[in-house]
Design a protein around this motif. Structure first.
Motif, mmCIF file in Angstrom:
data_model
loop_
_atom_site.group_PDB
_atom_site.id
_atom_site.type_symbol
_atom_site.label_atom_id
_atom_site.label_comp_id
_atom_site.label_asym_id
_atom_site.label_seq_id
_atom_site.Cartn_x
_atom_site.Cartn_y
_atom_site.Cartn_z
ATOM 1 N N ALA A 184 -22.232 20.768 -27.949
ATOM 2 C CA ALA A 184 -21.731 19.433 -28.266
ATOM 3 C C ALA A 184 -21.192 19.374 -29.685
ATOM 4 N N VAL A 185 -21.915 19.978 -30.622
ATOM 5 C CA VAL A 185 -21.490 19.952 -32.025
ATOM 6 C C VAL A 185 -20.332 20.913 -32.266
ATOM 7 N N ASP A 186 -20.397 22.074 -31.636
ATOM 8 C CA ASP A 186 -19.416 23.138 -31.869
ATOM 9 C C ASP A 186 -18.089 22.895 -31.146
ATOM 10 N N GLY A 187 -18.120 22.125 -30.056
ATOM 11 C CA GLY A 187 -16.911 21.924 -29.269
ATOM 12 C C GLY A 187 -16.409 23.198 -28.630
ATOM 13 N N THR A 188 -17.324 24.058 -28.211
ATOM 14 C CA THR A 188 -16.971 25.391 -27.741
ATOM 15 C C THR A 188 -16.008 25.371 -26.564
ATOM 16 N N ALA A 189 -16.332 24.591 -25.537
ATOM 17 C CA ALA A 189 -15.489 24.565 -24.344
ATOM 18 C C ALA A 189 -14.104 24.008 -24.653
ATOM 19 N N THR A 190 -14.048 23.016 -25.519
ATOM 20 C CA THR A 190 -12.771 22.401 -25.881
ATOM 21 C C THR A 190 -11.833 23.401 -26.534
#
Length: 214
Positions: A184-190
């Motif tokens: 959520a914090v890292d925005g990995t999937a985005t």
């Protein structure tokens, strides 16, 4: 078909590992002379399987299978879910940036300690790093390809229990909370270049093809 995360309807595209391998080899080397591929996603989603099949596909154009590093091998137990990164960077990524071979000590989850014999990581045209947080923000500028593998939470939990036994459930639930917070914090999937369905229902040859979620 079914969206692995939301349960809603979405379209999935069947793609070949061989085509993805060619894309990687044709891509820019951003970690010294090495093309770094990160296969990220929550535990039990199918990251290891995807990484292995991609590495097999890369063996053709590269003339040999590339090294694959599993971040689980670098964790100092369950509590090192995110904080292991300096160990990976100092032992593997930093040497490769300078065109030099790296290495790391593999953690034994049975003995609960790092084994004394280093695992070498040679300078290679491609390195695949697989595991939770492998595509984190700090390494994105050096990635040739960032992959995020996803699957329903209930299936991921069942896979992990089947693999490691029900005694891991307390730690596993805590682990799942930690990875959700990180993503959520890292925005990995985005920020991933490729989202992969780790629980596909569409019939296909899973050894040769994967399902991409647009």
């Amino acid at each position: 078909m079914l969206n692995s995360e939301t349960g809603g309807s979405t379209v999935a595209v069947v793609e070949a590992y061989t085509e993805l391998a060619r894309r990687v080899v044709a891509g820019p080397a951003r970690l010294g002379r090495t093309r770094l591929v990160a296969v990220d996603g929550p535990s039990g989603a199918g990251k290891s399987r995807f990484a292995a099949r991609l590495a097999d596909a890369l063996a053709g154009p590269l003339g040999g299978r590339p090294p694959v590093v599993h971040t689980d091998d670098l964790l100092d137990g369950w509590d090192d879910q995110v904080t292991f990164w300096p160990r990976l960077d100092e032992g593997v990524l930093a040497p490769l940036r300078n065109g030099e071979p790296g290495g790391y000590l593999r953690y034994s989850w049975v003995r609960r300690c790092f084994l004394p014999r280093p695992v070498p990581v040679p300078v290679a045209p491609v390195l695949v790093v697989e595991g939770v947080t492998a595509a984190r923000a700090v390494v994105r500028p050096e990635l040739t390809l960032a992959v995020f593998v996803t699957a329903p939470a209930s299936l991921r939990l069942a896979r992990a229990v089947a693999r490691d036994g029900p005694e891991i459930l307390p730690e596993l639930r805590r682990w799942h909370e930690g990875e959700r917070a990180h993503f959520a914090v890292d925005g990995t999937a985005t920020h991933a270049d490729l989202i992969v369905d780790g629980a596909p229902t569409l019939p296909h040859d899973a050894e040769r093809y994967y399902l991409r979620i647009p």
